[in-house]
Every structure is written in structure tokens, then in C-alpha cells.
Design an enzyme around this catalytic site. Structure first.
Site, PDB file in Angstrom:
ATOM      1  N   GLU A  91       0.777  -1.235   0.000  1.00 49.84           N
ATOM      2  CA  GLU A  91       0.000   0.000   0.000  1.00 49.84           C
ATOM      3  C   GLU A  91       0.811   1.289   0.000  1.00 49.84           C
ATOM      4  OE1 GLU A  91      -3.414   0.185  -0.223  1.00 49.84           O
ATOM      5  OE2 GLU A  91      -3.229  -1.952  -0.622  1.00 49.84           O
ATOM      6  N   SER A 474     -44.110 -28.793  44.828  1.00 53.78           N
ATOM      7  CA  SER A 474     -43.646 -29.150  46.175  1.00 53.78           C
ATOM      8  C   SER A 474     -42.233 -28.652  46.473  1.00 53.78           C
ATOM      9  CB  SER A 474     -43.701 -30.665  46.366  1.00 53.78           C
ATOM     10  OG  SER A 474     -45.049 -31.104  46.425  1.00 53.78           O
TER      11      SER A 474
END
Length: 591
Positions: A91, A474
Site C-alpha cells: 500500500e 412441592s
């Protein structure tokens, strides 16, 4: 003659001065014209990219990432020179020597662009890394002279305020490199399942080839173009002295070998746990911080505990479902040829794990012949069908299975599971018609180690462990007895287990519970009443200690936020989640 030459020299000198002044004046006018309304460059000075939240298990393994952009923020000091040099070769080879704009690159590109212009091709451009950052953050991709002028002015300005290392750090963390990867570290993970310091020269060059055109040079999509661009990057690294010719030859000779890691970890059985973490984080910190704030979340998740919980849950659910019979094949197509034709196009149902879809091709007295995808053959023996009695209304079971034809027929599509052993034997399976949940918690610390929120997370993300509100039944009774023990009762206190009727409020009939067995035992101790889960004794105890006292206990243990004041609550008529109830029992263990 000499006089003429002197006049010419003076003329050239004066002309040169005038041209230079004109150029300087023109440059000043351009700067004045385009420089007064430039975008604010301060956002680059305080760069903080959106970074996802990463979630880790108790052993430190990455479980999941929540992100709008898959990025792993990496300081420049942790990016190896090999990776840096690969990107500079691709680049901006003079990055460390120019001041933001590279005039020589512009001249080279201008000459090349003359030829490209005549061919009707797009200009090449000569943007430095600094200019690319300016365009990305502050400008648009518009191809125009005014935009290029602004880009150059901003690039010079940025280089006055940021070091080269900082500019490079921002660039290597910000760039999009295809496949959902933002920045070099994320790209290394996605394309090669590697950290940056593990990349080879060929792999670093493959990543560096991507900024130019992430789609065109994506090695997943275009391996030939990607290799061409990669080899060009390697040649540039050699030219700049960043890679030896021998190393470049070795790298160039290799094809691109991808080892994709995906954009997120495979969470496997941890889907419900991870989703609960995500919801909790968003509730605490908000969606933006969770998806862009770069949080690191360490959880108590245990893969071993999760696997055991998942196995126990599935085995239990399958056993329960079998007790309620066989609901029939996936499809009943009438003949083997139709079943085989449909088998190839039948999608795999979610949540079947190791089970497979099979076509019944023939039956006899002792077994059913089956065909599976891929051409495999097998048998289901009669003994493996004994559980598959027909499901009748009201959850009743049909007649016992006496022959294979009582369950399956040629032309059926069914689910099967391979049985242990060398023979190709299979068992008949069906997806459970109900679901459930398992929560595993360390009672000493309250840490949740595993969460099974349903049969399959991909089929249903509703977590029955943390979101489903169900009656505790329960399981609520111990907290009624805890309330009694906090008063004047002891485990040896005697209470009557006998019929009782209690008021439910104005205009409501009295509530008259019964024991599960339909009988009563008379006088019994609190200890025995709890051990045998006596409904009548518990209801009587609730009437003696009062609903408000029970409610305070239930709420203090976090089972319910506000318990309704009805006596049926003492037998579990309210609602809570398995997680809340598990946490309450962990508190009992710690009491």
C-alpha cells in the site's frame, strides 16, 4: 553574443521566479479555498474503533463475541514487523519517508493514468496510507480534483499531529479485509485461525493483498486472483529488502492454504448460557457499549458441567417422551421408491444431534430394513421398537408392539440412531414433544456453571431455565418449613396431617387440599412431614405461621418478587424460574 546570452539568462531567471511565485500564489489560493471548510480531524486524534464484547468461559476459552464489526484491537507494538512490511509493500512503500502525500507516486500514477484514460479505465490513484485514513474517516470515495486536494491537505495536517506509528496502528486496526474482518488481527483469525505472530510470509502477504479490493482478492471467493496479488506483495517485500529472495521463492511456490476460523466461535451446547450473558450485559450497560465498547467478560461457564447437564437432560427427556408413546413417522409416503426419492431432499431436522433421517425400505417379522443418506444401509430390530406403542388421546398408550408393522411400514421416513457395535443396527427415535431446563450452580459461590434452556438452542432461543415462569410445586415446601423453624417450631414439633379447608377470600369457595396418596397419617413431626411431602400437614402449618411470614421468606430467597397471599402458594401454586429456585436451594445449602 555574450550579451544576448546574459539577457536570455536573466529572462529565464525572471520567468522562473514569476512561475514559482504564480505557483506559490496558486497553491495559496487553493489552500485558502479548500482549506477553510475541511472536516474536523480531531476524531482521528482520539480514535477508538467499535470493538465487540468477547465472552470467556471459566477455563479462559473464548465462547462468543457480540459485535457490529469483527475486530481485535491490537497495539502497533504487538503487530509483527512481517505483517507491517507486507502491508507497506502493498500500500505505501515510502510511508516512513513522505509527509502524508507522496509526490513521486502521484507523478508515476499520473503518467500511467494517461494511458488508462485513453482506454476508458478508472484512474489508479496514488494515495498514501495517511490519505486512505483521511478518505475513510473524513471524506468520501468521490473521484474528483477538489476531493483529492482536500485529502492531501488533511493528510499533511494529520501527519503534524500523529506519529507514523500511530497512523499505521489506526490503519491496521481499521481497514476492512473481507469476510467480515476489520483489522489485521481479525483477518488472521478468520482466514487462517492464527494470531498475528503465527503468520507465515505467504499468509501475511495474502492479508496485505486485500485492502486494494477485499472482494476481488478474497481467497475464499477468488483464489487465483488472490494468489496473483499475494505474489506481487511478496515481490515488493523483496524489492524493499524486507524479505529474502529465498524466503519469497518458498512462499510464492505455495498455494494459499486457508484454515477458516469463522466470524464467531462455535458455542455448541453453550447457546443458552451465552444468550443469557448477552441479555444481562445489555440490561446493565446498553446495546451500544456491548456491541462496540470492547468489553471482556469472564464467566463461570464449565464445558464439562454443561456436557453432563446436556446429556442428563436429553436422556431424561427422551425417556419421559417414550413413556407417552410413538407419534408416528416423519412422513408416510406409501412405498420405498417414494421414500428414497424424498430422503435425499429432506433437510436435517434441527436438534437431532447424532440421529439421522432414514427411509424404511422393507420389513419382516424381526426387523425393518432402512436406507440412509449417502447410500448406507441398516436394520432396526423388533426389540428396538418395543417402546413405540401408539400415543392415544389423554396420553394413554396403545396395544403392546408385537410386530414391526405395528410401528413402521415400507415408505416411512423416520429418525434413527446408530447403536454401538460393528453391525449396522439402529434404534428408532423421535424428537420429544415437550421440553425443559437444567441449571447447574455452585452452592458455595452462586456461580452458574451450566444452563440447558431447552432441547436445542437453534430451534428455540427461549431459555426455559431463566425465562420460563412455572409453578414450583412441592419444591416450595422447604421454605414454608424454614419459616416455621425461624419461629417457635423445631424439626420434632408435631403437626396434624389431616383434612383441612382454608378460606381463599370473599366470594370464593374454601380450599381443601389432599395428599398425593389420597390418605392422611394423623400426627407427624415437621421432619417427617417434609420428608414425605405431606400436603395436608404443610397447608395446616401455613395456616398456623401465616401467609405474610411465608411470603417474606419466599421473597428474601428471591424465589418470587411478591408472593400472592393465598394458601395454595404453600404447595407451590405460584410461579418462578428454575434459575431462581436453584439459587434459593443454594442459599439453603449455605445456611
Amino acid at each position: 553574443m555574450i550579451r544576448v546570452l546574459r539577457v536570455l539568462a536573466r529572462l529565464v531567471f525572471v520567468t522562473g521566479i514569476m512561475v514559482a511565485l504564480a505557483a506559490a500564489g496558486g497553491a495559496a489560493l487553493l489552500i485558502s479555498h479548500y482549506g477553510h471548510d475541511l472536516p474536523d480531524h480531531q476524531q482521528l486524534l482520539s480514535y477508538q474503533p467499535p470493538t465487540g464484547t468477547r465472552v470467556y468461559g471459566a477455563n479462559g476459552d473464548l465462547m462468543a463475541e457480540f459485535a457490529t464489526e469483527h475486530r481485535i484491537l491490537t497495539p502497533i507494538k504487538d503487530i509483527p514487523p512481517l505483517v507491517v512490511h507486507a502491508f507497506l509493500a502493498a500500500e505505501d512503500r515510502e510511508f516512513f519517508s513522505h509527509g502524508g502525500v507522496n509526490p513521486f507516486s502521484i507523478i508515476r500514477a499520473a503518467v500511467a493514468d494517461l494511458v488508462r484514460y485513453r482506454r476508458g479505465q478508472r484512474p489508479l490513484g496514488a494515495s498514501t496510507i495517511t490519505q486512505q485514513l483521511v478518505r475513510h474517516f473524513l471524506l468520501t470515495n468521490e473521484v474528483s480534483i477538489p476531493r483529492k486536494i482536500k485529502e492531501a491537505l488533511l493528510a499533511y495536517r494529520i501527519e503534524r499531529y500523529l506519529s507514523k506509528e500511530r497512523i499505521l496502528e489506526i490503519y491496521l486496526n481499521e481497514i476492512y479485509l473481507g469476510a467480515g474482518a476489520y483489522g489485521v488481527a481479525a483477518a488472521g483469525e478468520i482466514y487462517f485461525s492464527k494470531k498475528l505472530d503465527q503468520l507465515t510470509p505467504a499468509e501475511a502477504a495474502t492479508l496485505a493483498a486485500l485492502p486494494k479490493a477485499p472482494h476481488a482478492y478474497n481467497p475464499f471467493r477468488n483464489p487465483v486472483q488472490a494468489k496473483y496479488r499475494r505474489d506481487w506483495v511478496l515481490a515488493g517485500m523483496v524489492q524493499m529488502g524486507w524479505l529474502s529472495p529465498d524466503a519469497a521463492r518458498v512462499a510464492t511456490a505455495k498455494p494459499i492454504r486457508l484454515n477458516p476460523g469463522g466470524t464467531e466461535p462455535d458455542i455448541g451446547d453453550a447457546g443458552y448460557f451465552v444468550e443469557d450473558v448477552r441479555r444481562e450485559l445489555i440490561a446493565r450497560f446498553g446495546e451500544k457499549l456491548v456491541y462496540e465498547g470492547g468489553l471482556r467478560v469472564h464467566t463461570s461457564y464449565s464445558a464439562a458441567q454443561q456436557h453432563m447437564a446436556e446429556t442428563a437432560f436429553r436422556d431424561g427427556l427422551v425417556a419421559y417422551d417414550r413413556r407417552h408413546g410413538w407419534r408416528g413417522p416423519l412422513q408416510r409416503l406409501g412405498n420405498p421408491r417414494a421414500a428414497l426419492a424424498a430422503l435425499a431432499g429432506t433437510p436435517t431436522p434441527p436438534g437431532i444431534n447424532t440421529w439421522q433421517v432414514a427411509a424404511v425400505t422393507a420389513i419382516d417379522r424381526g426387523s425393518a430394513q432402512i436406507a440412509l443418506k449417502g447410500g448406507m444401509q441398516g436394520r432396526i430390530q423388533l426389540g428396538e421398537l418395543q417402546w413405540a406403542r401408539a400415543t392415544l388421546p389423554d396420553q394413554r398408550l396403545g396395544s403392546p408392539v408385537r410386530s414391526v408393522g405395528d410401528v413402521v411400514l415400507p415408505g416411512d421416513l423416520v429418525l434413527v440412531e446408530h447403536l454401538p457395535g460393528p453391525a449396522p443396527l439402529y434404534g428408532l427415535r423421535q424428537l420429544p414433544d415437550i421440553s425443559g431446563a437444567v441449571v447447574v450452580m455452585d452452592p458455595k459461590t452462586g456461580r452458574v456453571l451450566a444452563d440447558v434452556g431447552g432441547w436445542d438452542f437453534k430451534s428455540s432461543q427461549f431459555d426455559r431455565g431463566t425465562q420460563a415462569r412455572r409453578q414450583p410445586g412441592s419444591a416450595i415446601k422447604p421454605f414454608v418449613y424454614v419459616t416455621a423453624l425461624q419461629g417457635n417450631f423445631t424439626p420434632s414439633s408435631v403437626i396434624m396431617d389431616a383434612p383441612i379447608s382454608l378460606p381463599q377470600g370473599p366470594g370464593m369457595p374454601e380450599w381443601s387440599p389432599v395428599n398425593y396418596e389420597g390418605t392422611s397419617v394423623g400426627p407427624t413431626t415437621l421432619r417427617q412431614a417434609l420428608v414425605h411431602s405431606r400436603n395436608l400437614a404443610t397447608a395446616r402449618l401455613a395456616s398456623m405461621i401465616g401467609l405474610r411470614s411465608i411470603a417474606r421468606t419466599v421473597e428474601s430467597f428471591g424465589i418470587m418478587d411478591k408472593m400472592p397471599l393465598y394458601y395454595s402458594m404453600a404447595l407451590g401454586a405460584g410461579d418462578t424460574t428454575p434459575l431462581r429456585l436453584t439459587a434459593a436451594y443454594a442459599m439453603l445449602d449455605n445456611s
